[in-house]
Design an enzyme around this catalytic site. Structure first.
Site, mmCIF file in Angstrom:
data_model
loop_
_atom_site.group_PDB
_atom_site.id
_atom_site.type_symbol
_atom_site.label_atom_id
_atom_site.label_comp_id
_atom_site.label_asym_id
_atom_site.label_seq_id
_atom_site.Cartn_x
_atom_site.Cartn_y
_atom_site.Cartn_z
ATOM 1 N N GLY A 99 0.826 -1.203 0.000
ATOM 2 C CA GLY A 99 0.000 0.000 0.000
ATOM 3 C C GLY A 99 0.855 1.245 0.000
ATOM 4 O O GLY A 99 2.086 1.184 0.008
ATOM 5 N N GLY A 106 0.721 5.700 1.192
ATOM 6 C CA GLY A 106 0.001 6.784 1.852
ATOM 7 C C GLY A 106 0.908 7.961 2.139
ATOM 8 O O GLY A 106 1.925 8.152 1.467
ATOM 9 N N GLY A 107 0.545 8.760 3.165
ATOM 10 C CA GLY A 107 1.281 9.979 3.470
ATOM 11 C C GLY A 107 2.720 9.737 3.855
ATOM 12 O O GLY A 107 3.591 10.575 3.606
ATOM 13 N N PHE A 108 3.009 8.612 4.482
ATOM 14 C CA PHE A 108 4.372 8.307 4.910
ATOM 15 C C PHE A 108 5.232 7.880 3.735
ATOM 16 O O PHE A 108 6.414 8.197 3.659
ATOM 17 C CB PHE A 108 4.329 7.184 5.954
ATOM 18 C CG PHE A 108 5.655 6.873 6.586
ATOM 19 C CD1 PHE A 108 6.584 6.059 5.948
ATOM 20 C CD2 PHE A 108 5.987 7.375 7.825
ATOM 21 C CE1 PHE A 108 7.804 5.765 6.531
ATOM 22 C CE2 PHE A 108 7.199 7.096 8.421
ATOM 23 C CZ PHE A 108 8.109 6.283 7.772
ATOM 24 N N GLY A 109 4.652 7.152 2.831
ATOM 25 C CA GLY A 109 5.399 6.579 1.717
ATOM 26 C C GLY A 109 4.773 5.258 1.317
ATOM 27 O O GLY A 109 3.550 5.121 1.323
ATOM 28 N N LYS A 110 5.595 4.268 1.015
ATOM 29 C CA LYS A 110 5.099 2.975 0.566
ATOM 30 C C LYS A 110 5.384 1.895 1.608
ATOM 31 O O LYS A 110 6.346 1.984 2.358
ATOM 32 C CB LYS A 110 5.741 2.603 -0.774
ATOM 33 C CG LYS A 110 5.352 3.551 -1.902
ATOM 34 C CD LYS A 110 6.006 3.152 -3.222
ATOM 35 C CE LYS A 110 5.569 4.101 -4.341
ATOM 36 N NZ LYS A 110 6.190 3.756 -5.644
ATOM 37 N N VAL A 111 4.516 0.875 1.620
ATOM 38 C CA VAL A 111 4.657 -0.246 2.542
ATOM 39 C C VAL A 111 4.823 -1.524 1.730
ATOM 40 O O VAL A 111 4.034 -1.799 0.818
ATOM 41 C CB VAL A 111 3.435 -0.375 3.473
ATOM 42 C CG1 VAL A 111 3.638 -1.519 4.460
ATOM 43 C CG2 VAL A 111 3.194 0.932 4.224
ATOM 44 N N LYS A 146 7.842 -0.206 6.061
ATOM 45 C CA LYS A 146 7.271 1.111 5.752
ATOM 46 C C LYS A 146 8.408 2.072 5.423
ATOM 47 O O LYS A 146 9.196 2.452 6.288
ATOM 48 C CB LYS A 146 6.478 1.589 6.970
ATOM 49 C CG LYS A 146 5.536 2.746 6.758
ATOM 50 C CD LYS A 146 4.718 2.914 8.055
ATOM 51 C CE LYS A 146 3.804 4.107 8.012
ATOM 52 N NZ LYS A 146 3.060 4.239 9.290
ATOM 53 N N ASP A 189 -4.930 10.309 16.044
ATOM 54 C CA ASP A 189 -5.297 10.024 14.652
ATOM 55 C C ASP A 189 -6.038 8.694 14.560
ATOM 56 O O ASP A 189 -5.727 7.851 13.720
ATOM 57 C CB ASP A 189 -4.052 10.016 13.767
ATOM 58 C CG ASP A 189 -4.391 10.254 12.296
ATOM 59 O OD1 ASP A 189 -5.459 10.830 12.010
ATOM 60 O OD2 ASP A 189 -3.588 9.866 11.430
#
EC number: 2.7.11.1
Length: 424
Positions: A106, A108-113, A134, A229
């Site tokens: 997946g 998202g905001g952090f990067g890729k997993v 992550k 969050d």
């Protein structure tokens, strides 16, 4: 009765370890320094004093030289000891085939997993298990501060309903987190993606209880932690659908002593954040309770917290559902149609009333999370299914001639939702 898993900390055995004396931090209110420019720590951070867990400001990547990365690793090793594995980037490339798209879980905001696999061939004494890797995107929405916050919090907190952090990597500009792999993905995906089978009522209640236990544990620590969050994409599920909280990048120490709240820059996710936090920046554990109430409503209705594509009076889940939550007969009009009446009428009503209490505009009217756990656990064994007690299917009269179950089920139209385990 208090669940032992939610009250693991005691005054005689605090969970927090102080940072090493050569390590510093930055808090929103008080500056102690930071990990790349260390200065002597304050006297109160002595060996016998467990001060509040620090939070960290974002550092520019230009500041994260080899020496600062080495210092960060040194400080984390001294603080966390053998609790976490300090992985090397070459090891992570090995277990993900150089972060191949075939291993991508997946984004998202952090990067890729990415998915990987570790064992004692990679590093002696490592338990053989699949992991989620992550990888921080240096152009992304999150940065070093959030990465470091997550390492510090999850490196010291152990609970069945918190995702387990196995290790981290800090090499030059690279920032990586390595977690236990959660095979069922996020609650968000199960509730809102058409490709997923509908979660049965019993499973939804199980998830609600487990997530509540995770929050209750954080709030009941000697120095409470505000998660900040709480949302469906941050609730991950193992193979048995046991829920675990993930993504502690925005977590913050709660108020201490006589203080009623902490004041901080407003962060989180629209639709889940408590109104008093959004308007004033005042943050308490009751801010998390509000977010939890929103997720309870999502579990009941199958709708997202906010849906901009809907008519204005239906865009916010609280505004839309509130008129229906106090009556069993009215509640069925907003229950998730994918449940097809296979839910306990009494348990659903009591859950709805609890959700309504959690999202009360006045924080003082919201329950504590330990009380939420106790309330939900008392509902698990109800068997009065709506489909067999005349509460399902909906009659045209109960719908007011306006909304049919088929139409209400269309809120999962082909729009693709963001991958689960990341901040949207």
């Amino acid at each position: 009765m208090r669940d032992s898993s939610t009250t693991a900390s005691t005054k005689s055995s605090p969970l927090w370890k102080p940072f090493a004396s050569n390590c510093c931090s930055v808090d929103d209110q008080t500056v102690f320094g930071n990990l790349s420019r260390c200065r002597p720590s304050r006297s109160e951070f002595s060996k016998n004093h467990l001060g509040p867990l620090p939070s960290f400001r974002r550092l520019s990547f230009a500041d994260l030289s080899r020496s600062s990365s080495a210092r960060i690793n040194e400080d984390l090793a001294q603080t966390l000891g053998a609790d976490l594995v300090d992985f090397q980037m070459c090891e992570l490339k090995m277990i993900t085939q150089s972060f191949s798209g075939n291993y991508l879980l997946g984004e998202g905001g952090f990067g890729k997993v990415y998915k990987g696999y570790v064992d004692d061939y990679l590093r002696q004494s490592l338990k053989a298990q699949p992991v989620a890797v992550k990888l921080l995107d240096i152009e992304g929405l999150q940065g070093h501060r959030e990465w470091l916050s997550e390492v510090i919090f999850l490196g010291q907190l152990k609970h069945p309903n918190l995702v387990k952090l196995i290790g981290y990597c800090c090499e030059e500009e690279e920032r990586v987190l390595i977690y236990e792999f959660m095979p069922r993905g996020s609650l968000e995906n199960h509730l809102f993606r058409r490709i997923s089978l509908s979660l049965p009522w019993a499973t939804r209640l199980k998830i609600a209880v487990a997530a509540a236990k995770g929050l209750a544990f954080l709030h009941d620590l000697e120095s409470p932690i505000i998660y900040r969050d709480f949302k469906t994409s941050n609730i991950l599920l193992d193979s048995d659908f046991t829920a675990k909280l993930s993504d502690f990048g925005l977590a913050k120490m709660g108020p201490e002593g006589s203080k009623s709240h902490v004041t901080t820059r407003v962060m989180g996710t629209y639709g889940y954040a408590a109104p008093e936090y959004v308007s004033t920046g005042h943050l308490t554990t009751k801010s998390d309770v509000y977010s939890y109430g929103v997720v309870l409503l999502e579990l009941l209705t199958g709708r997202r917290a906010t849906e901009k594509s809907r008519p204005k009076n239906q865009q916010n889940i609280i505004d839309w559902s509130k008129p229906y939550l106090t009556s069993s007969r009215r509640l069925r009009c907003v229950m998730d149609p994918r449940l097809a009446g296979q839910y306990s009428v009494k348990a659903a009503k009591d859950t709805a009333l609890l959700a309504l209490q959690c999202v009360s505009p006045n924080p003082k009217d919201r329950p504590k999370m330990l009380a939420v756990v106790e309330a939900l656990e008392s509902l698990i064994h109800y068997k009065d299914m709506a489909v067999s007690s005349g509460h399902w299917p909906l009659s045209p009269k109960s719908q007011g001639g306006k909304v049919s179950p088929k139409v209400r089920g269309d809120h999962r139209s082909g729009r693709k939702s963001a991958p689960g385990s990341l901040r949207s």
